[in-house]
Structures are given as C-alpha cells and as structure tokens.
Design a protein around this motif. Structure first.
Motif, PDB file in Angstrom:
ATOM      1  N   GLY A  69       0.881  -1.241   0.176  1.00 23.75           N
ATOM      2  CA  GLY A  69       0.031   0.045  -0.188  1.00 23.75           C
ATOM      3  C   GLY A  69       0.806   1.087  -0.117  1.00 23.75           C
ATOM      4  O   GLY A  69       0.399   2.248  -0.771  1.00 23.75           O
ATOM      5  N   TYR A  70       1.807   1.270   0.680  1.00 18.57           N
ATOM      6  CA  TYR A  70       2.977   2.471   0.744  1.00 18.57           C
ATOM      7  C   TYR A  70       3.423   2.807  -0.482  1.00 18.57           C
ATOM      8  O   TYR A  70       3.602   3.648  -1.058  1.00 18.57           O
ATOM      9  CB  TYR A  70       3.976   2.199   1.869  1.00 18.57           C
ATOM     10  N   ILE A  71       3.857   1.549  -1.084  1.00 14.36           N
ATOM     11  CA  ILE A  71       4.320   1.690  -2.529  1.00 14.36           C
ATOM     12  C   ILE A  71       3.489   1.981  -3.635  1.00 14.36           C
ATOM     13  O   ILE A  71       3.879   3.026  -4.468  1.00 14.36           O
ATOM     14  CB  ILE A  71       5.106   0.426  -3.045  1.00 14.36           C
ATOM     15  N   ALA A  88       1.209   9.229  -5.637  1.00 14.08           N
ATOM     16  CA  ALA A  88       1.747  10.588  -5.364  1.00 14.08           C
ATOM     17  C   ALA A  88       2.627  11.291  -6.609  1.00 14.08           C
ATOM     18  O   ALA A  88       2.486  12.352  -6.785  1.00 14.08           O
ATOM     19  CB  ALA A  88       2.411  10.758  -4.123  1.00 14.08           C
ATOM     20  N   LEU A  89       3.381  10.521  -7.045  1.00 12.68           N
ATOM     21  CA  LEU A  89       4.115  10.709  -8.021  1.00 12.68           C
ATOM     22  C   LEU A  89       3.187  11.075  -9.418  1.00 12.68           C
ATOM     23  O   LEU A  89       3.647  12.309 -10.181  1.00 12.68           O
ATOM     24  CB  LEU A  89       5.126   9.733  -8.547  1.00 12.68           C
ATOM     25  N   VAL A  90       2.386  10.382  -9.699  1.00 12.47           N
ATOM     26  CA  VAL A  90       1.550  10.642 -10.862  1.00 12.47           C
ATOM     27  C   VAL A  90       0.750  11.827 -10.610  1.00 12.47           C
ATOM     28  O   VAL A  90       0.275  12.276 -11.577  1.00 12.47           O
ATOM     29  CB  VAL A  90       0.553   9.173 -11.081  1.00 12.47           C
ATOM     30  N   ILE A 115       0.840  10.530   1.533  1.00 16.13           N
ATOM     31  CA  ILE A 115      -0.107   9.605   0.606  1.00 16.13           C
ATOM     32  C   ILE A 115       0.379   8.255   0.876  1.00 16.13           C
ATOM     33  O   ILE A 115      -0.436   7.174   0.937  1.00 16.13           O
ATOM     34  CB  ILE A 115      -0.132  10.080  -0.745  1.00 16.13           C
ATOM     35  N   GLY A 116       1.746   8.060   1.027  1.00 15.66           N
ATOM     36  CA  GLY A 116       2.415   6.554   1.077  1.00 15.66           C
ATOM     37  C   GLY A 116       1.631   6.146   2.422  1.00 15.66           C
ATOM     38  O   GLY A 116       1.057   4.911   2.395  1.00 15.66           O
ATOM     39  N   THR A 117       2.031   6.710   3.455  1.00 15.72           N
ATOM     40  CA  THR A 117       1.534   6.372   4.875  1.00 15.72           C
ATOM     41  C   THR A 117      -0.097   6.171   4.823  1.00 15.72           C
ATOM     42  O   THR A 117      -0.529   4.930   5.477  1.00 15.72           O
ATOM     43  CB  THR A 117       1.902   7.256   6.055  1.00 15.72           C
ATOM     44  N   LEU A 118      -0.763   7.053   4.398  1.00 12.72           N
ATOM     45  CA  LEU A 118      -2.441   7.054   4.338  1.00 12.72           C
ATOM     46  C   LEU A 118      -2.833   5.643   3.602  1.00 12.72           C
ATOM     47  O   LEU A 118      -3.720   4.847   3.866  1.00 12.72           O
ATOM     48  CB  LEU A 118      -3.043   8.222   3.943  1.00 12.72           C
ATOM     49  N   GLN A 129      -4.717   2.238   4.994  1.00 16.01           N
ATOM     50  CA  GLN A 129      -5.925   2.074   4.399  1.00 16.01           C
ATOM     51  C   GLN A 129      -6.007   0.339   3.953  1.00 16.01           C
ATOM     52  O   GLN A 129      -6.883  -0.256   4.271  1.00 16.01           O
ATOM     53  CB  GLN A 129      -6.294   2.606   3.155  1.00 16.01           C
ATOM     54  N   TRP A 130      -4.822   0.019   3.212  1.00 14.11           N
ATOM     55  CA  TRP A 130      -4.757  -1.249   2.928  1.00 14.11           C
ATOM     56  C   TRP A 130      -4.568  -2.200   4.198  1.00 14.11           C
ATOM     57  O   TRP A 130      -5.225  -3.403   4.189  1.00 14.11           O
ATOM     58  CB  TRP A 130      -3.815  -1.546   1.976  1.00 14.11           C
ATOM     59  N   TRP A 131      -3.585  -1.886   5.091  1.00 19.19           N
ATOM     60  CA  TRP A 131      -3.546  -2.491   6.186  1.00 19.19           C
ATOM     61  C   TRP A 131      -4.902  -2.936   6.978  1.00 19.19           C
ATOM     62  O   TRP A 131      -5.238  -3.960   7.408  1.00 19.19           O
ATOM     63  CB  TRP A 131      -2.695  -1.882   7.226  1.00 19.19           C
ATOM     64  N   ILE A 132      -5.655  -1.829   7.184  1.00 17.92           N
ATOM     65  CA  ILE A 132      -6.918  -1.938   7.976  1.00 17.92           C
ATOM     66  C   ILE A 132      -7.679  -2.874   7.007  1.00 17.92           C
ATOM     67  O   ILE A 132      -8.747  -3.700   7.723  1.00 17.92           O
ATOM     68  CB  ILE A 132      -7.511  -0.419   8.012  1.00 17.92           C
ATOM     69  N   TYR A 133      -7.947  -2.494   5.868  1.00 10.87           N
ATOM     70  CA  TYR A 133      -8.851  -3.692   5.101  1.00 10.87           C
ATOM     71  C   TYR A 133      -8.315  -5.145   5.059  1.00 10.87           C
ATOM     72  O   TYR A 133      -9.073  -5.860   5.595  1.00 10.87           O
ATOM     73  CB  TYR A 133      -8.736  -3.276   3.501  1.00 10.87           C
ATOM     74  N   ASP A 134      -7.102  -5.400   5.119  1.00 16.70           N
ATOM     75  CA  ASP A 134      -6.603  -6.617   5.159  1.00 16.70           C
ATOM     76  C   ASP A 134      -6.665  -7.250   6.571  1.00 16.70           C
ATOM     77  O   ASP A 134      -6.904  -8.553   6.721  1.00 16.70           O
ATOM     78  CB  ASP A 134      -5.112  -6.934   4.511  1.00 16.70           C
ATOM     79  N   THR A 135      -6.622  -6.343   7.643  1.00 18.93           N
ATOM     80  CA  THR A 135      -6.726  -6.771   8.925  1.00 18.93           C
ATOM     81  C   THR A 135      -8.262  -7.350   9.287  1.00 18.93           C
ATOM     82  O   THR A 135      -8.412  -8.331   9.873  1.00 18.93           O
ATOM     83  CB  THR A 135      -6.414  -5.602   9.954  1.00 18.93           C
ATOM     84  N   PHE A 136      -9.122  -6.377   8.521  1.00 17.43           N
ATOM     85  CA  PHE A 136     -10.470  -6.755   8.865  1.00 17.43           C
ATOM     86  C   PHE A 136     -10.804  -8.047   8.138  1.00 17.43           C
ATOM     87  O   PHE A 136     -11.661  -9.072   8.705  1.00 17.43           O
ATOM     88  CB  PHE A 136     -11.496  -5.544   8.265  1.00 17.43           C
ATOM     89  N   LYS A 137     -10.433  -8.213   6.675  1.00 15.19           N
ATOM     90  CA  LYS A 137     -10.487  -9.377   6.048  1.00 15.19           C
ATOM     91  C   LYS A 137      -9.893 -10.629   6.958  1.00 15.19           C
ATOM     92  O   LYS A 137     -10.651 -11.748   6.997  1.00 15.19           O
ATOM     93  CB  LYS A 137      -9.973  -9.396   4.684  1.00 15.19           C
ATOM     94  N   SER A 138      -8.775 -10.450   7.429  1.00 15.19           N
ATOM     95  CA  SER A 138      -8.334 -11.525   7.967  1.00 15.19           C
ATOM     96  C   SER A 138      -8.936 -11.961   9.339  1.00 15.19           C
ATOM     97  O   SER A 138      -9.242 -13.113   9.634  1.00 15.19           O
ATOM     98  CB  SER A 138      -6.686 -11.237   8.703  1.00 15.19           C
ATOM     99  N   VAL A 139      -9.617 -10.893  10.172  1.00 14.77           N
ATOM    100  CA  VAL A 139     -10.420 -11.168  11.308  1.00 14.77           C
ATOM    101  C   VAL A 139     -11.618 -11.873  11.050  1.00 14.77           C
ATOM    102  O   VAL A 139     -12.280 -12.807  11.558  1.00 14.77           O
ATOM    103  CB  VAL A 139     -10.706  -9.895  12.070  1.00 14.77           C
TER     104      VAL A 139
END
Length: 134
Positions: free
Chosen positions: A46-48, A54-56, A101-104, A108-118
């Motif tokens: 997600g960060y990458i 951000a670059l685009v 933007i990288g951090t946000l 976002q993706w970490w929260i999404y995948d954490t929820f999916k995993s739970v």
C-alpha cells in the motif's frame, strides 16, 4: 471526477506490488507466513502504491491548487504552467506528499486486510483458507 484515475491507479498498483512480493520476495505459499508478515506485505504494498499515486498526481494537483488561489483567478492552465515552471509542478511539496499519501494508503490497505483476516477471508494476494466440512 479527477479522483477516479487516482483511485484506479491505487488499486492497480497495490495488487501488482502484492503480487510482486509474493512472487519474488516471499516465495513460499502465502499461508506459511505469519499474519503479521502478511499484513506487513500489505502495508508495504500500500505504501509503494501510494508513492506511485503521489508521483502520478503531483503536477495536476499542484496545478489545481494554483488555480484555486485568488491571484490566479481567470488564468488558464498554460499560463499557470509557464508561471510555475513545469519542474516545480512536479517537485514542489513532493517529499511531504509521498510521506502523507504513502502512509495513508498503506494504512488503508492494512486496515482492510486486517478486517478481512479477522473475518476469516485472509489477506490480499492469495486464496482464503478453505473451511473443511464436518
């Protein structure tokens, strides 16, 4: 409407980076890695993806910001580009933007995948665990 290309890029590059990690870096089956490792892959991907977005979007967003200033009222894109300089549109404020933007996006993706995993659906990048019928 201008958020649509940005959001499409965010999803596209996230999926591509996750696939890259599980193909080239973490080459064992995804399920053999701990949840924390899988979620680290999610955050890094997600960060990458956020950095790429951000670059685009840097130059167009800088241009839109310039158009919103009172002193630029009535000026066209071409005039603003000439006044700002094309290189400034691409580079001014880019470092903080990448960090933000990288951090946000990573979070976002970490929260999404954490929820999916739970919820038992697993993290992005592989099939969810199969539930055996009894």
């Amino acid at each position: 409407g201008r958020q649509i290309p940005y959001t499409m890029a965010k999803f596209f590059f996230f999926e591509k980076v996750v696939s890259f990690f599980y193909t080239n870096v973490f080459t064992e089956p995804k399920e053999t890695y701990s949840k924390s490792t899988q979620l680290s892959v999610t955050f890094a991907s997600g960060y990458i993806a956020g950095i790429i977005c951000a670059l685009v979007s840097q130059a167009p967003d800088n241009l839109v910001s310039q158009m919103g200033k009172a002193e630029n009222k009535g000026k066209g894109f071409g005039t603003l580009i000439n006044e700002q300089g094309a290189s400034n549109l691409f580079t001014r404020g880019l470092g903080p933007r990448i960090i933000m933007i990288g951090t946000l996006t990573g979070l976002q993706w970490w929260i999404y995948d954490t929820f999916k995993s739970v919820m038992g659906m697993g993290t992005t990048g592989g099939a969810p665990k199969k539930v055996e019928k009894k």
